[in-house]
Design an enzyme around this catalytic site. Structure first.
Site, PDB file in Angstrom:
ATOM      1  N   GLU A 201       6.910  -0.732   1.923  1.00 17.85           N
ATOM      2  CA  GLU A 201       6.428  -2.111   1.982  1.00 17.85           C
ATOM      3  C   GLU A 201       7.448  -3.042   1.353  1.00 17.85           C
ATOM      4  O   GLU A 201       8.274  -2.618   0.538  1.00 17.85           O
ATOM      5  CB  GLU A 201       5.122  -2.259   1.180  1.00 17.85           C
ATOM      6  CG  GLU A 201       3.887  -1.830   1.888  1.00 17.85           C
ATOM      7  CD  GLU A 201       2.632  -2.030   1.052  1.00 17.85           C
ATOM      8  OE1 GLU A 201       1.557  -1.857   1.621  1.00 17.85           O
ATOM      9  OE2 GLU A 201       2.709  -2.337  -0.157  1.00 17.85           O
ATOM     10  N   LYS A 202       7.349  -4.304   1.693  1.00 14.67           N
ATOM     11  CA  LYS A 202       8.140  -5.337   1.027  1.00 14.67           C
ATOM     12  C   LYS A 202       7.708  -5.364  -0.435  1.00 14.67           C
ATOM     13  O   LYS A 202       6.522  -5.285  -0.743  1.00 14.67           O
ATOM     14  CB  LYS A 202       7.845  -6.695   1.688  1.00 14.67           C
ATOM     15  CG  LYS A 202       8.479  -7.894   0.995  1.00 14.67           C
ATOM     16  CD  LYS A 202       9.915  -8.060   1.395  1.00 14.67           C
ATOM     17  CE  LYS A 202      10.538  -9.278   0.721  1.00 14.67           C
ATOM     18  NZ  LYS A 202      11.989  -9.106   0.592  1.00 14.67           N
ATOM     19  N   TYR A 203       8.670  -5.442  -1.352  1.00 15.11           N
ATOM     20  CA  TYR A 203       8.334  -5.530  -2.772  1.00 15.11           C
ATOM     21  C   TYR A 203       8.306  -7.003  -3.168  1.00 15.11           C
ATOM     22  O   TYR A 203       9.312  -7.704  -3.064  1.00 15.11           O
ATOM     23  CB  TYR A 203       9.354  -4.765  -3.621  1.00 15.11           C
ATOM     24  CG  TYR A 203       9.081  -4.862  -5.107  1.00 15.11           C
ATOM     25  CD1 TYR A 203       7.925  -4.309  -5.658  1.00 15.11           C
ATOM     26  CD2 TYR A 203       9.975  -5.511  -5.968  1.00 15.11           C
ATOM     27  CE1 TYR A 203       7.664  -4.391  -7.011  1.00 15.11           C
ATOM     28  CE2 TYR A 203       9.721  -5.597  -7.332  1.00 15.11           C
ATOM     29  CZ  TYR A 203       8.561  -5.036  -7.844  1.00 15.11           C
ATOM     30  OH  TYR A 203       8.294  -5.120  -9.186  1.00 15.11           O
ATOM     31  N   LEU A 204       7.142  -7.462  -3.568  1.00 15.61           N
ATOM     32  CA  LEU A 204       7.005  -8.857  -3.999  1.00 15.61           C
ATOM     33  C   LEU A 204       7.396  -8.939  -5.468  1.00 15.61           C
ATOM     34  O   LEU A 204       6.881  -8.192  -6.295  1.00 15.61           O
ATOM     35  CB  LEU A 204       5.564  -9.334  -3.789  1.00 15.61           C
ATOM     36  CG  LEU A 204       5.053  -9.234  -2.338  1.00 15.61           C
ATOM     37  CD1 LEU A 204       3.561  -9.530  -2.267  1.00 15.61           C
ATOM     38  CD2 LEU A 204       5.809 -10.182  -1.420  1.00 15.61           C
ATOM     39  N   ASN A 290     -11.006  -0.820  -2.952  1.00 19.44           N
ATOM     40  CA  ASN A 290     -11.747   0.090  -3.819  1.00 19.44           C
ATOM     41  C   ASN A 290     -13.168   0.194  -3.280  1.00 19.44           C
ATOM     42  O   ASN A 290     -13.877  -0.801  -3.204  1.00 19.44           O
ATOM     43  CB  ASN A 290     -11.766  -0.420  -5.259  1.00 19.44           C
ATOM     44  CG  ASN A 290     -10.384  -0.405  -5.882  1.00 19.44           C
ATOM     45  OD1 ASN A 290      -9.949  -1.386  -6.453  1.00 19.44           O
ATOM     46  ND2 ASN A 290      -9.666   0.699  -5.765  1.00 19.44           N
ATOM     47  N   ARG A 292     -16.014   1.198  -4.315  1.00 20.34           N
ATOM     48  CA  ARG A 292     -16.947   1.490  -5.419  1.00 20.34           C
ATOM     49  C   ARG A 292     -17.157   0.207  -6.210  1.00 20.34           C
ATOM     50  O   ARG A 292     -16.519  -0.798  -5.941  1.00 20.34           O
ATOM     51  CB  ARG A 292     -16.324   2.549  -6.342  1.00 20.34           C
ATOM     52  CG  ARG A 292     -14.926   2.135  -6.800  1.00 20.34           C
ATOM     53  CD  ARG A 292     -14.319   3.017  -7.869  1.00 20.34           C
ATOM     54  NE  ARG A 292     -12.907   2.737  -8.074  1.00 20.34           N
ATOM     55  CZ  ARG A 292     -12.413   1.730  -8.767  1.00 20.34           C
ATOM     56  NH1 ARG A 292     -13.226   0.848  -9.325  1.00 20.34           N
ATOM     57  NH2 ARG A 292     -11.114   1.555  -8.910  1.00 20.34           N
TER      58      ARG A 292
END
EC number: 6.3.4.14
Length: 449
Positions: A201-204, A290, A292
């Site tokens: 993924e692109k790292y922000l 998530n 949950r």
């Protein structure tokens, strides 16, 4: 309504579930390890069953023991809380196959959203904005992998498909380190998650962590309950959470919330859930869901007036959502500080006996915890021993209340992170709002070089 449920968890969340059950007239069964027989919810439950020795693997992760406890007590459902087995699809499947209700989504939904690659594909299909990435797992062809990195643009991040909680990820800033980073993440992922699938993924660089709370009844109805900002983190673990997120306009909230609610309907989601996003330069990028209830759910409850645990129980009983989207209103602001039994300098767990305890109080102050004077914090589990939540008509009032409440809180006999939380509340940049996910580590001088 459900007649009797097993609470398959411990600590503050088990007590929170027990309280919701009591309000709804549901009988409770507390399952516990041999180290937890003095937990507050164990002392308050209608029935208790010891499911094994102290280590989690032999108790709170022991699926046959938990299901047996439901059988011998005549319970109809099992609430997994958070952590432990809450996002274990095999557990959800075995619970339902044994004739009990799993208080959460269906096993196939947990599987779909638990695998990051299939989750991203499902979210893209539903129109939820995602981080630009490899659109599937990475293969062994390094020329192809370099081409993907070039298309996305460095820096990129290599992530394990089965990972989570900050584990199984590596930032890559150029072609030279790409091959090694992929192979190292693969090896780590195989060891930690028995799944060596990785994606890119692109790292922000400077994002905030903003998440959307949803409720869906599995009958075609889903709503979003505004957002939370959980950017104050250390080692990918949340320290402070607040709702609503500073700077998110009602238009932006509606835009992202509607997409999350639609995604819930599309995937047949049932129960409470959270869509986690990175937020940078006014754009949302989905990272994971998530499936949950979350630790920080109380801040959403404070600003919306919706009891999320009671909603989970109603949904599990087969009832449709009790609220419509147009009935969800955001009022005021709430902040939550996680209180951990840990050394404030080394962050190492600090188990032991609590010799003196005093809970804070006052208007707009909520204390969620299982601890009491004389209680011994065991060394076997997570170090969180409580959550302090403060509500105000605006963010400034909520923070002012939190400062007072933290100073009122007395926990003697063990080390805690209360002083760190006071420092955060007094921090000018935090008070201004909108700090990014790296801020706390930089402040503490923990940023990895």
């Amino acid at each position: 309504m459900l007649d009797k449920i097993v609470i398959a968890n411990r600590g503050e969340i088990a007590l929170r579930i027990l309280r919701a059950c009591k309000e709804l007239g549901i009988k409770t069964v507390a399952v516990h390890s041999s180290a937890d027989r003095d937990l507050k919810h164990v002392l308050l439950a209608d029935e208790t069953v010891c499911i094994g020795p102290a280590p989690s693997v032999k108790s709170y992760l022991n699926i046959p023991a938990i299901i047996s406890a439901a059988e011998i007590t005549g319970a109809v459902a099992i609430h997994p809380g958070y952590g432990f087995l809450s996002e274990n699809a095999n557990f959800a499947e075995q619970v339902e196959r044994s004739g009990f209700i799993f208080i959460g989504p269906k096993a196939e939904t947990i599987r779909l959203m638990g695998d990051k690659v299939s989750a991203i594909a499902a979210m893209k299909k539903a129109g939820v904005p995602c981080v630009p990435g490899s659109d599937g797992p990475l293969g062994d062809d390094m020329d192809k992998n370099r081409a993907i990195a070039k298309r996305i643009g460095y820096p990129v991040i290599i992530k394990a498909s089965g990972g989570g909680g900050g584990r199984g990820m590596r930032v890559v800033r150029g072609d030279a380190e790409l091959a090694q980073s992929i192979s190292m993440t693969r090896a780590e992922a195989k060891a930690a998650f028995s799944n060596d699938m990785v994606y890119m993924e692109k790292y922000l660089e400077n994002p905030r962590h903003v998440e959307i709370q949803v409720l869906a009844d599995g009958q075609g109805n889903a709503i979003y309950l505004a957002e939370r900002d959980c950017s104050m983190q250390r080692r990918h673990q949340k320290v402070v959470e607040e709702a609503p997120a500073p700077g998110i306009t009602p238009e932006l909230r509606r835009y992202i919330g509607e997409r999350c609610a639609k995604a819930c309907v599309d995937i047949g989601y049932r129960g409470a859930g959270t869509f986690e996003f990175l937020f940078e330069n006014g754009e949302f990028y989905f990272i994971e869901m998530n499936t949950r209830i979350q630790v920080e759910h109380p801040v959403t409850e404070m600003i919306t007036g919706v009891d999320l645990i009671k909603e989970q129980l109603r949904i599990a009983a087969g009832q449709p959502l009790s609220i419509k989207q147009e009935e969800v209103h955001v009022r005021g602001h709430a902040v939550e500080c996680r209180i951990n039994a840990e050394d404030p300098n080394t962050f190492l767990p600090s188990p032991g006996k609590i010799t003196r305890f005093h809970a804070p109080g006052g208007f707009g102050v909520r204390w969620e915890s299982h601890i009491y004077a004389g209680y011994t914090v065991p060394p076997y589990y997570d170090s969180m021993i409580g959550k302090l939540i403060c509500y105000g008509e605006n963010r400034d009032v909520a923070i002012a209340r939190m400062k007072n409440a933290l100073q009122e809180l007395i926990i003697d006999g063990i080390k805690t992170n209360v002083d760190l939380q006071i420092r955060i509340m007094n921090d000018e940049n935090f008070q201004h709002g909108g700090t990014n996910i790296h801020y706390l580590e930089k402040k503490l001088g923990l940023q990895e070089k």
